[in-house]
Design a protein around this motif. Structure first.
Motif, PDB file in Angstrom:
ATOM      1  N   ALA B 118       0.833  -1.198   0.000  1.00 53.44           N
ATOM      2  CA  ALA B 118       0.000   0.000   0.000  1.00 53.44           C
ATOM      3  C   ALA B 118       0.872   1.254   0.000  1.00 53.44           C
ATOM      4  O   ALA B 118       1.944   1.277   0.610  1.00 53.44           O
ATOM      5  N   ALA B 119       0.413   2.278  -0.707  1.00 53.66           N
ATOM      6  CA  ALA B 119       1.068   3.595  -0.676  1.00 53.66           C
ATOM      7  C   ALA B 119       0.268   4.485   0.270  1.00 53.66           C
ATOM      8  O   ALA B 119      -0.960   4.578   0.143  1.00 53.66           O
ATOM      9  N   ALA B 120       0.953   5.120   1.206  1.00 49.59           N
ATOM     10  CA  ALA B 120       0.253   5.998   2.154  1.00 49.59           C
ATOM     11  C   ALA B 120      -0.344   7.192   1.412  1.00 49.59           C
ATOM     12  O   ALA B 120       0.259   7.732   0.481  1.00 49.59           O
ATOM     13  N   TYR B 121      -1.548   7.586   1.820  1.00 53.55           N
ATOM     14  CA  TYR B 121      -2.137   8.831   1.330  1.00 53.55           C
ATOM     15  C   TYR B 121      -1.413  10.020   1.972  1.00 53.55           C
ATOM     16  O   TYR B 121      -1.074   9.979   3.170  1.00 53.55           O
ATOM     17  N   ALA B 122      -1.186  11.083   1.233  1.00 54.60           N
ATOM     18  CA  ALA B 122      -0.893  12.375   1.868  1.00 54.60           C
ATOM     19  C   ALA B 122      -2.115  12.747   2.711  1.00 54.60           C
ATOM     20  O   ALA B 122      -3.247  12.410   2.348  1.00 54.60           O
ATOM     21  N   LEU B 123      -1.890  13.447   3.818  1.00 55.92           N
ATOM     22  CA  LEU B 123      -3.001  13.710   4.755  1.00 55.92           C
ATOM     23  C   LEU B 123      -4.135  14.478   4.087  1.00 55.92           C
ATOM     24  O   LEU B 123      -5.310  14.182   4.315  1.00 55.92           O
ATOM     25  N   ASP B 124      -3.777  15.451   3.245  1.00 54.36           N
ATOM     26  CA  ASP B 124      -4.848  16.237   2.623  1.00 54.36           C
ATOM     27  C   ASP B 124      -5.606  15.400   1.597  1.00 54.36           C
ATOM     28  O   ASP B 124      -6.817  15.517   1.444  1.00 54.36           O
ATOM     29  N   GLU B 125      -4.900  14.515   0.903  1.00 53.97           N
ATOM     30  CA  GLU B 125      -5.587  13.637  -0.057  1.00 53.97           C
ATOM     31  C   GLU B 125      -6.485  12.632   0.666  1.00 53.97           C
ATOM     32  O   GLU B 125      -7.571  12.299   0.182  1.00 53.97           O
ATOM     33  N   LEU B 126      -6.020  12.147   1.801  1.00 56.27           N
ATOM     34  CA  LEU B 126      -6.849  11.212   2.565  1.00 56.27           C
ATOM     35  C   LEU B 126      -8.140  11.893   3.001  1.00 56.27           C
ATOM     36  O   LEU B 126      -9.238  11.322   2.876  1.00 56.27           O
ATOM     37  N   ALA B 127      -8.026  13.118   3.490  1.00 58.21           N
ATOM     38  CA  ALA B 127      -9.221  13.847   3.920  1.00 58.21           C
ATOM     39  C   ALA B 127     -10.154  14.078   2.735  1.00 58.21           C
ATOM     40  O   ALA B 127     -11.383  13.937   2.852  1.00 58.21           O
ATOM     41  N   THR B 128      -9.587  14.421   1.594  1.00 60.52           N
ATOM     42  CA  THR B 128     -10.393  14.623   0.383  1.00 60.52           C
ATOM     43  C   THR B 128     -11.096  13.337  -0.024  1.00 60.52           C
ATOM     44  O   THR B 128     -12.288  13.327  -0.377  1.00 60.52           O
ATOM     45  N   ALA B 129     -10.358  12.229   0.006  1.00 64.74           N
ATOM     46  CA  ALA B 129     -10.922  10.946  -0.410  1.00 64.74           C
ATOM     47  C   ALA B 129     -12.048  10.519   0.521  1.00 64.74           C
ATOM     48  O   ALA B 129     -13.123  10.076   0.074  1.00 64.74           O
ATOM     49  N   ILE B 130     -11.821  10.653   1.815  1.00 63.00           N
ATOM     50  CA  ILE B 130     -12.855  10.256   2.792  1.00 63.00           C
ATOM     51  C   ILE B 130     -14.096  11.122   2.611  1.00 63.00           C
ATOM     52  O   ILE B 130     -15.233  10.613   2.607  1.00 63.00           O
ATOM     53  N   ALA B 131     -13.897  12.432   2.447  1.00 62.14           N
ATOM     54  CA  ALA B 131     -15.045  13.330   2.284  1.00 62.14           C
ATOM     55  C   ALA B 131     -15.833  12.977   1.023  1.00 62.14           C
ATOM     56  O   ALA B 131     -17.074  12.940   1.044  1.00 62.14           O
ATOM     57  N   ALA B 132     -15.134  12.701  -0.061  1.00 64.81           N
ATOM     58  CA  ALA B 132     -15.832  12.367  -1.313  1.00 64.81           C
ATOM     59  C   ALA B 132     -16.579  11.047  -1.182  1.00 64.81           C
ATOM     60  O   ALA B 132     -17.718  10.907  -1.660  1.00 64.81           O
ATOM     61  N   ALA B 133     -15.965  10.070  -0.538  1.00 69.87           N
ATOM     62  CA  ALA B 133     -16.623   8.766  -0.385  1.00 69.87           C
ATOM     63  C   ALA B 133     -17.867   8.890   0.499  1.00 69.87           C
ATOM     64  O   ALA B 133     -18.929   8.349   0.181  1.00 69.87           O
ATOM     65  N   LYS B 134     -17.730   9.615   1.605  1.00 72.99           N
ATOM     66  CA  LYS B 134     -18.875   9.772   2.519  1.00 72.99           C
ATOM     67  C   LYS B 134     -20.024  10.506   1.832  1.00 72.99           C
ATOM     68  O   LYS B 134     -21.189  10.103   1.953  1.00 72.99           O
ATOM     69  N   LEU B 135     -19.694  11.571   1.112  1.00 75.17           N
ATOM     70  CA  LEU B 135     -20.735  12.322   0.414  1.00 75.17           C
ATOM     71  C   LEU B 135     -21.464  11.407  -0.566  1.00 75.17           C
ATOM     72  O   LEU B 135     -22.705  11.373  -0.625  1.00 75.17           O
ATOM     73  N   SER B 136     -20.701  10.627  -1.319  1.00 80.24           N
ATOM     74  CA  SER B 136     -21.310   9.749  -2.318  1.00 80.24           C
ATOM     75  C   SER B 136     -22.180   8.681  -1.658  1.00 80.24           C
ATOM     76  O   SER B 136     -23.223   8.318  -2.196  1.00 80.24           O
ATOM     77  N   LEU B 137     -21.740   8.192  -0.506  1.00 81.82           N
ATOM     78  CA  LEU B 137     -22.476   7.117   0.172  1.00 81.82           C
ATOM     79  C   LEU B 137     -23.587   7.656   1.081  1.00 81.82           C
ATOM     80  O   LEU B 137     -24.322   6.867   1.680  1.00 81.82           O
ATOM     81  N   GLY B 138     -23.685   8.978   1.194  1.00 79.71           N
ATOM     82  CA  GLY B 138     -24.703   9.557   2.085  1.00 79.71           C
ATOM     83  C   GLY B 138     -24.369   9.337   3.549  1.00 79.71           C
ATOM     84  O   GLY B 138     -25.286   9.205   4.379  1.00 79.71           O
ATOM     85  N   LEU B 139     -23.079   9.321   3.878  1.00 83.02           N
ATOM     86  CA  LEU B 139     -22.653   9.050   5.260  1.00 83.02           C
ATOM     87  C   LEU B 139     -22.096  10.319   5.907  1.00 83.02           C
ATOM     88  O   LEU B 139     -21.671  11.222   5.222  1.00 83.02           O
TER      89      LEU B 139
END
Lengths: 139, 139
Positions: B118-139
């Motif tokens: 696994a390649a570690a996410y940069a912290l800002d990219e991780l936050a972006t990815a989590i936010a996008a996934a949650k928004l898409s999933l309605g979470l």
């Protein structure tokens, strides 16, 4: 009639048609391996199926798992774990792999896709595997 | 409350609970990758779910595909193909991987499972990815 990509024809044996999918036995003696190909023109992703088609696909994935177990039993190598994969990176026509795994199979615990080369079935084992899969699938 | 195997906790970030599954983002910057873990005690295979649970799982696999696409867009690496896998050879608790793939990703066209580290996410990219996934999933 939805055309089946020649890549499937070259690497697997026909079992017959279920309600949604054309079912095939992967011609690879390393694993009891069923390939399900929904008969839906131009489908490449699960999202290209209707909700009803996706329900049928889930039912047929279950049935293919039972069939993989039946093939393993018929070949005296009982399945210990099922692996299900929908990739399509090489062959875009939507298809689902249902693979019976054992701790002593060559790819364990990794995935089977892209691992080594297919092992030809002995003719009598191929006939046994096809018969067991068809019986299990009601084909 | 179904306990989540520590192997998931160590390798992924929680997104929240859908109707059936606990959803997580795999902590691997190489691919937008959602892991769905049905909250069903002792389930290891799809056949351990009820028909209704399997229908929910199929719906959530679709939703996770949309979420993987959303993560790819948010990170400016749009998903070109979805890969879905239910293996469990290493971590037996039933789970489904939904992975966004691109022709320029490191494992293409092979499967991601067992490929490299696994390649570690940069912290800002991780936050972006989590936010996008949650928004898409309605979470």
């Amino acid at each position: 009639m939805t055309a089946i990509d020649p890549a499937f024809v070259a690497t697997s044996e026909p079992l017959g048609d279920l309600a949604l999918c054309h079912a095939r036995l992967q011609a690879d003696a390393r694993y009891p391996w069923i390939v399900l190909i929904p008969r839906v023109a131009a489908a490449r992703e699960l999202e290209d199926l209707s909700p009803d088609q996706r329900r049928l696909l889930m039912d047929e994935v279950l049935a293919a798992g039972h069939a993989a177990r039946a093939v393993g039993l018929a070949l005296q190598r009982p399945v210990e774990k099922l692996n299900v994969g929908q990739l399509g990176n090489l062959t875009p026509q939507l298809h689902v792999h249902v693979v019976g795994r054992r701790r002593d199979d060559p790819a364990w615990p990794g995935p089977v896709w892209g691992f080594g080369s297919a092992a030809a079935y002995a003719l009598d084992e191929l006939a046994t595997a096809i018969a067991a899969a068809k019986l299990s699938l009601g084909l």
